[in-house]
Motif scaffolding. Sequence first.
Motif, PDB file in Angstrom:
ATOM      1  N   MET A   1       0.835  -1.170   0.000  1.00  0.00           N
ATOM      2  CA  MET A   1       0.000   0.000   0.000  1.00  0.00           C
ATOM      3  C   MET A   1       0.888   1.244   0.000  1.00  0.00           C
ATOM      4  N   PRO A   2       0.577   2.189  -0.817  1.00  0.00           N
ATOM      5  CA  PRO A   2       1.394   3.392  -0.873  1.00  0.00           C
ATOM      6  C   PRO A   2       1.198   4.347   0.302  1.00  0.00           C
ATOM      7  N   SER A   3       0.038   4.272   0.986  1.00  0.00           N
ATOM      8  CA  SER A   3      -0.199   5.202   2.096  1.00  0.00           C
ATOM      9  C   SER A   3      -1.247   4.639   3.043  1.00  0.00           C
ATOM     10  N   ALA A   4      -1.301   5.234   4.248  1.00  0.00           N
ATOM     11  CA  ALA A   4      -2.328   4.845   5.215  1.00  0.00           C
ATOM     12  C   ALA A   4      -3.717   5.184   4.673  1.00  0.00           C
ATOM     13  N   PHE A   5      -3.822   6.304   3.945  1.00  0.00           N
ATOM     14  CA  PHE A   5      -5.108   6.694   3.371  1.00  0.00           C
ATOM     15  C   PHE A   5      -5.613   5.615   2.413  1.00  0.00           C
ATOM     16  N   THR A   6      -4.721   5.105   1.558  1.00  0.00           N
ATOM     17  CA  THR A   6      -5.093   4.057   0.610  1.00  0.00           C
ATOM     18  C   THR A   6      -5.545   2.798   1.351  1.00  0.00           C
ATOM     19  N   ALA A   7      -4.792   2.431   2.384  1.00  0.00           N
ATOM     20  CA  ALA A   7      -5.147   1.239   3.163  1.00  0.00           C
ATOM     21  C   ALA A   7      -6.512   1.409   3.832  1.00  0.00           C
ATOM     22  N   GLU A   8      -6.775   2.587   4.384  1.00  0.00           N
ATOM     23  CA  GLU A   8      -8.070   2.831   5.019  1.00  0.00           C
ATOM     24  C   GLU A   8      -9.205   2.805   4.003  1.00  0.00           C
ATOM     25  N   ALA A   9      -8.958   3.380   2.834  1.00  0.00           N
ATOM     26  CA  ALA A   9      -9.995   3.390   1.796  1.00  0.00           C
ATOM     27  C   ALA A   9     -10.328   1.971   1.353  1.00  0.00           C
ATOM     28  N   ILE A  10      -9.311   1.162   1.149  1.00  0.00           N
ATOM     29  CA  ILE A  10      -9.534  -0.226   0.731  1.00  0.00           C
ATOM     30  C   ILE A  10     -10.219  -1.012   1.851  1.00  0.00           C
ATOM     31  N   ALA A  11      -9.799  -0.776   3.105  1.00  0.00           N
ATOM     32  CA  ALA A  11     -10.422  -1.460   4.236  1.00  0.00           C
ATOM     33  C   ALA A  11     -11.903  -1.104   4.342  1.00  0.00           C
ATOM     34  N   CYS A  12     -12.224   0.159   4.141  1.00  0.00           N
ATOM     35  CA  CYS A  12     -13.636   0.584   4.183  1.00  0.00           C
ATOM     36  C   CYS A  12     -14.431  -0.064   3.063  1.00  0.00           C
ATOM     37  N   TRP A  13     -13.862  -0.055   1.892  1.00  0.00           N
ATOM     38  CA  TRP A  13     -14.529  -0.661   0.723  1.00  0.00           C
ATOM     39  C   TRP A  13     -14.793  -2.138   0.974  1.00  0.00           C
ATOM     40  N   LYS A  14     -13.774  -2.857   1.477  1.00  0.00           N
ATOM     41  CA  LYS A  14     -13.933  -4.288   1.754  1.00  0.00           C
ATOM     42  C   LYS A  14     -14.969  -4.528   2.851  1.00  0.00           C
ATOM     43  N   ALA A  15     -14.970  -3.686   3.879  1.00  0.00           N
ATOM     44  CA  ALA A  15     -15.939  -3.837   4.968  1.00  0.00           C
ATOM     45  C   ALA A  15     -17.362  -3.662   4.451  1.00  0.00           C
ATOM     46  N   VAL A  16     -17.561  -2.686   3.606  1.00  0.00           N
ATOM     47  CA  VAL A  16     -18.883  -2.465   3.029  1.00  0.00           C
ATOM     48  C   VAL A  16     -19.273  -3.642   2.153  1.00  0.00           C
ATOM     49  N   GLN A  17     -18.325  -4.135   1.381  1.00  0.00           N
ATOM     50  CA  GLN A  17     -18.582  -5.277   0.501  1.00  0.00           C
ATOM     51  C   GLN A  17     -19.024  -6.497   1.312  1.00  0.00           C
ATOM     52  N   VAL A  18     -18.293  -6.808   2.380  1.00  0.00           N
ATOM     53  CA  VAL A  18     -18.632  -7.949   3.229  1.00  0.00           C
ATOM     54  C   VAL A  18     -19.991  -7.727   3.892  1.00  0.00           C
ATOM     55  N   GLY A  19     -20.217  -6.512   4.398  1.00  0.00           N
ATOM     56  CA  GLY A  19     -21.481  -6.200   5.055  1.00  0.00           C
ATOM     57  C   GLY A  19     -22.676  -6.349   4.132  1.00  0.00           C
ATOM     58  N   VAL A  20     -22.536  -5.886   2.912  1.00  0.00           N
ATOM     59  CA  VAL A  20     -23.624  -6.005   1.936  1.00  0.00           C
ATOM     60  C   VAL A  20     -23.886  -7.472   1.632  1.00  0.00           C
ATOM     61  N   GLU A  21     -22.816  -8.240   1.442  1.00  0.00           N
ATOM     62  CA  GLU A  21     -22.968  -9.671   1.154  1.00  0.00           C
ATOM     63  C   GLU A  21     -23.668 -10.405   2.294  1.00  0.00           C
ATOM     64  N   LYS A  22     -23.407  -9.986   3.535  1.00  0.00           N
ATOM     65  CA  LYS A  22     -24.003 -10.649   4.699  1.00  0.00           C
ATOM     66  C   LYS A  22     -25.332 -10.029   5.117  1.00  0.00           C
ATOM     67  N   GLY A  23     -25.748  -8.953   4.435  1.00  0.00           N
ATOM     68  CA  GLY A  23     -27.018  -8.317   4.743  1.00  0.00           C
ATOM     69  C   GLY A  23     -26.998  -7.462   5.994  1.00  0.00           C
ATOM     70  N   TRP A  24     -25.823  -6.990   6.418  1.00  0.00           N
ATOM     71  CA  TRP A  24     -25.712  -6.165   7.614  1.00  0.00           C
ATOM     72  C   TRP A  24     -26.236  -4.757   7.351  1.00  0.00           C
ATOM     73  N   GLN A  25     -26.775  -4.149   8.394  1.00  0.00           N
ATOM     74  CA  GLN A  25     -27.196  -2.743   8.357  1.00  0.00           C
ATOM     75  C   GLN A  25     -26.029  -1.881   8.831  1.00  0.00           C
ATOM     76  N   PHE A  26     -25.804  -0.736   8.170  1.00  0.00           N
ATOM     77  CA  PHE A  26     -24.722   0.171   8.569  1.00  0.00           C
ATOM     78  C   PHE A  26     -25.282   1.436   9.177  1.00  0.00           C
ATOM     79  N   GLN A  27     -24.591   1.963  10.174  1.00  0.00           N
ATOM     80  CA  GLN A  27     -24.967   3.215  10.797  1.00  0.00           C
ATOM     81  C   GLN A  27     -23.746   4.125  10.859  1.00  0.00           C
ATOM     82  N   HIS A  28     -24.005   5.426  10.897  1.00  0.00           N
ATOM     83  CA  HIS A  28     -22.918   6.399  10.984  1.00  0.00           C
ATOM     84  C   HIS A  28     -22.233   6.306  12.343  1.00  0.00           C
ATOM     85  N   THR A  29     -20.903   6.383  12.340  1.00  0.00           N
ATOM     86  CA  THR A  29     -20.124   6.426  13.564  1.00  0.00           C
ATOM     87  C   THR A  29     -19.370   7.744  13.605  1.00  0.00           C
TER      88      THR A  29
END
Length: 74
Positions: A1-29
């Motif tokens: 990963m070139p930066s912490a920002f890139t790693a965080e962006a990818i981590a967020c994207w993956k988390a959303v992807q997994v959550g959608v696949e599992k049918g999880w509800q998301f709320q603002h933190t």
Amino acid sequence: MPSAFTAEAIACWKAVQVGVEKGWQFQHTPRSTNNLAHILPTETLRRREEIYLEMGVPEYAKDQTRYDGVSEPD
């Protein structure tokens, strides 16, 4: 990963992807309670590690939750 920002962006994207696949509800933190989401990619990059959070979290993440006083929901 070139930066912490890139790693965080990818981590967020993956988390959303997994959550959608599992049918999880998301709320603002609020940003003030989101230290752990920042520490995971930052420390992982600094340590040059590759982690997967399916079976648990690294010790430094556990330390942060204790520091923040965050506990898992009942």
